[in-house]
Design a protein around this motif. Structure first.
Motif, PDB file in Angstrom:
ATOM      1  N   PRO A  60       0.821  -1.228   0.000  1.00  0.00           N
ATOM      2  CA  PRO A  60       0.000   0.000   0.000  1.00  0.00           C
ATOM      3  C   PRO A  60       0.847   1.266   0.000  1.00  0.00           C
ATOM      4  CG  PRO A  60      -0.063  -1.063   2.166  1.00  0.00           C
ATOM      5  CD  PRO A  60       0.632  -2.020   1.246  1.00  0.00           C
ATOM      6  N   ILE A  61       2.045   1.192   0.594  1.00  0.00           N
ATOM      7  CA  ILE A  61       2.911   2.376   0.579  1.00  0.00           C
ATOM      8  C   ILE A  61       3.419   2.644  -0.831  1.00  0.00           C
ATOM      9  CG2 ILE A  61       5.056   3.345   1.479  1.00  0.00           C
ATOM     10  CD1 ILE A  61       4.623   1.752   4.023  1.00  0.00           C
ATOM     11  N   LEU A  72       1.904   1.769  -3.546  1.00  0.00           N
ATOM     12  CA  LEU A  72       0.753   2.241  -4.315  1.00  0.00           C
ATOM     13  C   LEU A  72       0.515   3.723  -4.093  1.00  0.00           C
ATOM     14  CD1 LEU A  72      -1.603   1.630  -6.171  1.00  0.00           C
ATOM     15  CD2 LEU A  72      -2.942   0.957  -4.166  1.00  0.00           C
ATOM     16  N   GLU A  73       0.634   4.169  -2.846  1.00  0.00           N
ATOM     17  CA  GLU A  73       0.450   5.599  -2.564  1.00  0.00           C
ATOM     18  C   GLU A  73       1.567   6.426  -3.189  1.00  0.00           C
ATOM     19  OE1 GLU A  73      -0.128   8.763   1.141  1.00  0.00           O
ATOM     20  OE2 GLU A  73      -0.201   6.588   1.509  1.00  0.00           O
ATOM     21  N   ALA A  74       2.801   5.887  -3.184  1.00  0.00           N
ATOM     22  CA  ALA A  74       3.912   6.604  -3.829  1.00  0.00           C
ATOM     23  C   ALA A  74       3.646   6.793  -5.312  1.00  0.00           C
ATOM     24  CB  ALA A  74       5.215   5.838  -3.593  1.00  0.00           C
ATOM     25  N   GLN A 129       0.741   6.931  -6.788  1.00  0.00           N
ATOM     26  CA  GLN A 129      -0.336   7.913  -6.946  1.00  0.00           C
ATOM     27  C   GLN A 129       0.177   9.334  -6.741  1.00  0.00           C
ATOM     28  OE1 GLN A 129      -3.084   6.369  -4.026  1.00  0.00           O
ATOM     29  NE2 GLN A 129      -4.068   4.971  -5.487  1.00  0.00           N
ATOM     30  N   ARG A 130       1.049   9.524  -5.770  1.00  0.00           N
ATOM     31  CA  ARG A 130       1.613  10.856  -5.543  1.00  0.00           C
ATOM     32  C   ARG A 130       2.472  11.311  -6.724  1.00  0.00           C
ATOM     33  NH1 ARG A 130       2.407  12.889  -0.083  1.00  0.00           N
ATOM     34  NH2 ARG A 130       1.106  11.783   1.418  1.00  0.00           N
ATOM     35  N   TRP A 144       6.989  12.875   3.196  1.00  0.00           N
ATOM     36  CA  TRP A 144       6.326  11.558   3.341  1.00  0.00           C
ATOM     37  C   TRP A 144       7.324  10.424   3.186  1.00  0.00           C
ATOM     38  CZ3 TRP A 144       5.184   7.495  -0.145  1.00  0.00           C
ATOM     39  CH2 TRP A 144       4.233   6.580   0.287  1.00  0.00           C
ATOM     40  N   GLN A 164       8.032   7.592   6.053  1.00  0.00           N
ATOM     41  CA  GLN A 164       7.828   6.163   5.798  1.00  0.00           C
ATOM     42  C   GLN A 164       9.131   5.389   5.929  1.00  0.00           C
ATOM     43  OE1 GLN A 164       4.812   4.868   5.481  1.00  0.00           O
ATOM     44  NE2 GLN A 164       3.963   6.949   5.654  1.00  0.00           N
TER      45      GLN A 164
END
Length: 545
Positions: free
Chosen positions: A373-374, A376-378, A380-381, A418, A422
């Motif tokens: 999930p991390i 995936l968020e990276a 998206q950012r 971020w 992380q």
């Protein structure tokens, strides 16, 4: 005074004699190199002939044997082209020194309309002579239906006979005759269109010369492999002025894209991994005005000495991946000046995407939910930053810089914070931690990733160089390997011409044919007119007229 004049005359005579000896030595060296190249080509040709005779006699048809023949044919191809280049160099050196030279499943796409420029052949189906309903012969034509079918006529070969008529004068008995035309190659047996086709098929379409020779023979024209290789050698020599101008154009840019890819190089006992480097000038994203171009180099390995050599006299902004071989270019004391690094966000994003690729995990047999999930968020950012870049592509540098300061900088700074947050929560062996480390932990790495915020010329990615190398990656499976280092250099030479032509949206084969046709009798001061972007403009003006 007379003694001083006499001494100056002696020194001038000694200098002239030394220059004459140097020219003679250069001529002898060039001639020796040509003899060696021709001898190597002859030896390889004999080895190939022996291997073919052995296969015919003993019936050896294994895959290894067939591959060996392919290797021998490719080596012969490279040696023949190299021999031609050396022979031409020896002839030129002899002229300069005034000496003699001895010879030696998917959705179907919608069909586009057929191009208007294609000729139309009208085939009329025999009309009925009576009504198919009542049988009456009182029928009148009321219209017609036309069905277009695209067809191809096999390639046509022809021999052009250039006739120069002779006239004799009844008054003085002297003979008058127009001068012989300039030819692309000595004695002019091959036309420029043929030479351009052979060169483009080999380097642009990845068809080795042995396959071309086989196809030509099936069409009724028997041209040997060595003869085709000879054409490649002549083409390389003839096109050298154009290549030099493209190199000057690329290296005069203030910002370049740089990248490299592997190329198998035939070596003793097998193949070794060589490299093909490219440096791309692409100013269209910031409306720079300069035409795009690519410059290629070949090397036997990936040592940092090669980028240093390629960019010896250049300084500016280099967009690339984080390959350490470029580090020497970034030294503050480098002459003529340090190169500024601008790293590629596509490379960084790819490391996170591989950890967040749901479809990729499913293909590998992993559960669809088994992703980070991390990561995936990276992704998206980072994608949010890419969305901004798509909107400003093609704007001038000031507008791009203003948008980045307003929209991109807050996203980039938030991403950096971020990342640090992380990273502190993870083990250093976590794959996501390694992806984050790639961007922020090495000294100066994050600065190189974020330099695009302060310069509107810089692109977010290095995709321009990767696109230039795409043809090489596609062609490797076809041409298998480079036959020699000279062959690799020649491939880089031709890729420079062909990829630059493609970047300027022109047909490389048509352009090469026209250049080879017009270049021999063109003054040096006008050679720049044949550069792809100038040639394209001239062709458009002629078409408009």
């Amino acid at each position: 005074m007379s003694d001083a004049a006499s001494e100056i005359a002696k020194l001038r005579a000694a200098l002239a004699a030394a220059q004459a000896r140097a020219q003679a030595a250069e001529s002898d060296l060039a001639q020796t190199r040509a003899v060696v190249s021709c001898s190597e080509a002859m030896i390889k040709e004999l080895k190939l002939e022996i291997a073919k005779l052995r296969r015919d006699k003993y019936g050896v048809s294994s895959e290894r044997s067939a591959r060996l023949l392919d290797q021998l044919e490719l080596q012969l191809e490279e040696l023949e082209a190299a021999a031609t280049e050396d022979a031409l160099a020896a002839e030129q050196a002899a002229l300069d020194a005034q000496t003699t030279v001895t010879s030696f499943t998917r959705r179907k796409p919608s069909r586009k309309p057929f191009p208007e420029h294609l000729p139309r052949e009208r085939v009329v189906v025999e009309a009925p002579t009576q009504c198919t309903c009542c049988g009456s012969d009182r029928i009148v034509k009321m219209g017609e239906d036309v069905t277009d079918t695209l067809e191809v006529v096999p390639r046509q070969w022809k021999v052009i006979q250039t006739v120069r008529e002779k006239f004799t004068c009844r008054s003085c008995e002297k003979i008058s005759q127009p001068p012989a035309p300039f030819h692309t190659i000595p004695r002019g047996w091959a036309g420029p269109s043929l030479i351009a086709m052979v060169a483009f098929e080999k380097f642009g379409q990845h068809q080795p010369l042995n396959r071309q020779a086989e196809r030509f023979a099936r069409e009724g024209v028997d041209i040997s492999l060595s003869t085709l290789a000879d054409l490649i050698g002549h083409a390389a020599v003839a096109l050298a002025p154009i290549h030099e101008l493209i190199a000057q154009h690329v290296l005069s840019a203030g910002r370049l894209h740089g990248d490299d890819t592997t190329v198998p190089l035939l070596a003793r006992g097998g193949t070794k991994t060589a490299r093909l480097w490219t440096y791309v000038r692409e100013d269209r994203p910031f409306d720079g005005g300069a035409p795009p171009a690519a410059l290629f180099y070949f090397s036997r390995d990936r040592e940092m000495t090669h980028p240093n050599k390629h960019l010896t006299n250049w300084h500016g902004i280099l967009q690339s991946d984080a390959y350490s071989g470029y580090n020497d270019l970034y030294r503050p004391d480098r002459k003529p000046g340090p190169v500024s690094s601008a790293l590629c966000w596509s490379h960084a994003r790819r490391k996170f995407f591989e950890l967040a690729d749901i479809a990729g995990n499913v293909r590998k047999g992993k559960p669809a939910h088994d992703i980070s999930p991390i990561a995936l968020e990276a992704v998206q950012r980072i994608d949010a930053i890419f969305d901004i870049e798509r909107d400003i592509n093609g704007l001038n540098t000031e507008d791009r810089h203003a948008v980045r300061q307003t929209l991109s900088r807050p996203l980039v700074e938030a991403l950096h914070g971020w990342f640090i947050e992380q990273r502190a929560r993870m083990s250093k062996h976590n794959p996501v931690a390694k992806a984050i480390k790639y961007m922020i932990e090495k000294q100066g790495r994050w600065d190189a990733f974020t330099t695009f915020l302060d310069d509107g010329r810089i692109c977010l990615t290095n995709n321009a160089a990767e696109r230039a190398l795409r043809g090489v990656a596609l062609g490797r499976k076809s041409w298998l390997f480079a036959g020699s280092e000279r062959g690799g250099d020649r491939a880089a030479f031709m890729y420079t011409l062909i990829i630059t032509a493609k970047m300027n949206d022109i047909d490389p084969q048509a352009w090469l044919a026209d250049v080879l046709k017009r270049l021999p009798d063109m003054p040096v001061s006008r050679v720049h007119e044949m550069l792809p972007w100038n040639w394209k403009t001239a062709a458009q003006n002629v078409k408009a007229a």
